[in-house]
Design an enzyme around this catalytic site. Structure first.
Site, short mmCIF file in Angstrom:
data_model
loop_
_atom_site.label_atom_id
_atom_site.label_comp_id
_atom_site.label_asym_id
_atom_site.label_seq_id
_atom_site.Cartn_x
_atom_site.Cartn_y
_atom_site.Cartn_z
N ARG A 5 -13.17 -12.36 -24.94
CA ARG A 5 -12.27 -11.19 -24.90
C ARG A 5 -12.38 -10.47 -23.56
O ARG A 5 -11.40 -9.97 -23.04
CB ARG A 5 -12.62 -10.22 -26.05
CG ARG A 5 -12.19 -10.74 -27.42
CD ARG A 5 -12.89 -9.99 -28.54
NE ARG A 5 -12.70 -8.55 -28.41
CZ ARG A 5 -13.59 -7.63 -28.81
NH1 ARG A 5 -14.71 -7.99 -29.39
NH2 ARG A 5 -13.35 -6.36 -28.65
N HIS A 25 -25.85 3.86 -35.31
CA HIS A 25 -25.31 3.17 -34.15
C HIS A 25 -24.44 4.11 -33.34
O HIS A 25 -23.60 4.81 -33.89
CB HIS A 25 -24.48 1.94 -34.57
CG HIS A 25 -23.85 1.25 -33.41
ND1 HIS A 25 -24.56 0.39 -32.59
CD2 HIS A 25 -22.61 1.31 -32.88
CE1 HIS A 25 -23.77 -0.06 -31.63
NE2 HIS A 25 -22.58 0.49 -31.78
N SER A 72 -16.73 -6.46 -34.42
CA SER A 72 -17.81 -6.86 -33.54
C SER A 72 -19.04 -5.97 -33.74
O SER A 72 -20.16 -6.45 -33.95
CB SER A 72 -17.32 -6.78 -32.08
OG SER A 72 -18.38 -6.84 -31.16
N ASP A 132 -19.91 -13.58 -32.55
CA ASP A 132 -19.52 -12.36 -31.83
C ASP A 132 -19.83 -12.48 -30.35
O ASP A 132 -19.03 -12.07 -29.51
CB ASP A 132 -20.22 -11.14 -32.42
CG ASP A 132 -19.97 -9.90 -31.58
OD1 ASP A 132 -18.79 -9.48 -31.50
OD2 ASP A 132 -20.92 -9.37 -30.97
N LYS A 139 -22.85 -6.89 -36.09
CA LYS A 139 -24.21 -6.83 -35.55
C LYS A 139 -25.12 -5.94 -36.41
O LYS A 139 -26.29 -6.25 -36.63
CB LYS A 139 -24.18 -6.35 -34.10
CG LYS A 139 -23.70 -7.45 -33.15
CD LYS A 139 -23.53 -6.97 -31.71
CE LYS A 139 -22.19 -6.32 -31.51
NZ LYS A 139 -21.55 -6.55 -30.23
N1 URA Z 1 -19.01 -3.09 -28.27
C1 URA Z 1 -19.19 -4.18 -29.06
O1 URA Z 1 -20.30 -4.45 -29.51
N2 URA Z 1 -18.15 -4.96 -29.34
C2 URA Z 1 -16.91 -4.70 -28.87
O2 URA Z 1 -16.02 -5.44 -29.15
C3 URA Z 1 -16.73 -3.57 -28.04
C4 URA Z 1 -17.82 -2.78 -27.79
#
Ligand code: URA
Ligand code: CA
Length: 434
Positions: free
Chosen positions: A168, A82, A183, A161, A187
């Site tokens: 947010r 990632h 977050s 999320d 994923k």
């Molecule tokens: N990228 C994400 O997937 N989540 C965040 O909170 C910030 C950047």
């Protein structure tokens, strides 16, 4: 349990229990806890932070809020890579075939998203016929057979999320390390990764602009991964200037092909070897990092990486002949050179500004509805530290419009030339394993 008590506890700087975190994530996902209470909690988290245990609990609560992809039918250790996002980051396109050629299963799920260029799927769609509309069964079959396949985001992954991130975004609580780290990790874990290699970018074109912030985010994510039973490591890499030369969809596919042939840009090649070594090592396909690196160099040299890429494209409907004939990729109508206005050394190529210039050409999506022009983009001819003569080309603009003055202006503002020598930036700053 009452949400107001959870908020008060965090406001007072205390750590939340596993049950309290589960309670607010469940309640927020099912709508029984309103936005205003979750806003108050995220702001309290922003100021008070979270312990390592809270971060792991938050991550797993978000993982469990939706579907989890089951990759157990795929043989081997599924290592996912990632990147926290940069400009012209062509690593995913190169790394997939590279590590798959060594038997590391690459089961990639990818989205489209907004950005300077398209995502990995958009880039690959520059190859005639290539598609990601395959079902799960076919996906698993292809990964077992070819060691690599890519599927579009499907199902209901980490809905908590999604909701929390949108909230947010409008409550000034995005840049909280515990919230960002959980977050991102939620994923990756929901997508079924056994092990995770993170490429945390640092510099002007990155989400984290300073090395200190990047290191903190990297450590937070590595801790979460290892605390929830996924071997995780992070590389902190430079994104003060774009990675490689190409920024654009078809242009990056061409750059990826060059790199798999061993003829790619030095920085892109080096980062792929670094990240790839960790992936191969975590997958148990090498004795050491040095061993992994020399195996990767070998699959570049002997053509196996390129062959793996061809099989991958063809298996998902793509015309694999582009690998030998890249002129079959979408081509822009016009090319313009950006000529240096002075002689000297390139001292700055502000990555996100250059990325915005590529987006102005049509290479990326400004809104979800935008249509990407796969052919357009930029190819740098100079990078930071390179010597340049007055009038020499700094980069080539690939455009489908004859009118590129605004793009040129933007590029001139973001590329600086100075008279004295400038050293190229460090590419890999740190590697964090625990
Ligand atoms: N990228 C994400 O997937 N989540 C965040 O909170 C910030 C950047
Ligand atoms: Ca690139």
């Amino acid at each position: 349990m009452r949400m107001v008590d959870v908020i008060e506890k965090k406001r007072n700087g205390l750590a939340l229990s596993t049950e309290e975190i589960q309670f607010f994530i469940d309640g927020y996902t099912d709508g029984s806890i309103p936005d205003y209470q979750v806003s108050a909690l995220t702001m309290a988290i922003f100021f008070q932070g979270m312990t390592e245990k809270e971060r792991a609990d938050l991550t797993m609560a978000m993982v469990k809020s939706g579907d989890q992809i089951d990759l157990s039918a795929i043989e081997g250790v599924k290592v996912d890579k990632h990147s926290t996002g940069g400009v012209g980051d062509t690593t995913t396109l190169v790394l997939g075939p590279l590590v798959a050629a060594l038997g590391v299963p690459v089961a990639k799920m990818s989205g489209r998203g907004l950005g300077h260029t398209g995502g990995t799927i958009d880039k690959l769609e520059a190859v005639q016929g290539f598609h990601v509309e395959i079902d799960n069964e076919e996906f698993i079959h292809l990964v077992n057979q070819n060691k690599i396949a890519i599927i579009g985001q499907s199902g209901n992954l980490t809905p908590a999320d999604k909701k929390l991130y949108s909230l947010r975004d409008v409550t000034a609580t995005v840049d909280s390390i515990p919230l960002i780290a959980s977050s991102i990790m939620s994923k990756k874990i929901a997508a079924g990764a056994d092990a995770i290699v993170l490429d945390v970018k640092t510099g002007a074109g990155a989400f984290m602009k300073t090395l200190d912030d990047s290191r903190e985010l990297a450590k937070a994510m590595v801790n979460i991964g290892n605390n929830v039973g996924r071997r995780t490591m992070a590389v902190i890499s430079d994104m003060s200037q774009p990675l490689g030369f190409a920024i654009g969809n078809a242009l990056e596919v061409k750059e990826a092909i060059d790199t798999m042939k061993g003829e790619g840009p030095k920085d892109l090649t080096e980062l792929c070897l670094t990240l790839g070594s960790h992936m191969v090592y975590l997958a148990g396909k090498a004795e050491s990092l040095e061993d992994a690196r020399s195996k990767l160099e070998e699959v570049i040299r002997n053509g196996t990486a390129l062959e793996t890429f061809k099989v991958f494209l063809a298996s998902q409907g793509g015309d694999a002949s582009v690998v030998d004939q890249p002129e079959k990729l979408p081509q822009a109508k016009y090319q313009f050179e950006l000529e240096a206005k002075a002689a000297g050394y390139v001292s700055e190529i502000v990555a996100d500004e250059v990325g915005t210039a590529a987006m102005l050409l049509g290479a990326g999506r400004a809104t979800k509805e935008s249509v990407i022009d796969l052919a357009v983009g930029l190819v740098l001819k100079k990078k930071i530290g390179d010597k340049v003569e007055k009038g020499e080309s700094l980069l080539t603009i690939y455009s489908n419009s004859e009118e590129v003055n605004q793009v040129k202006e933007k590029l001139y503002e973001s590329i600086k030339i100075t008279s004295g020598y400038v050293a190229p930036p460090i590419l890999v700053h740190e590697e964090i394993t625990e």
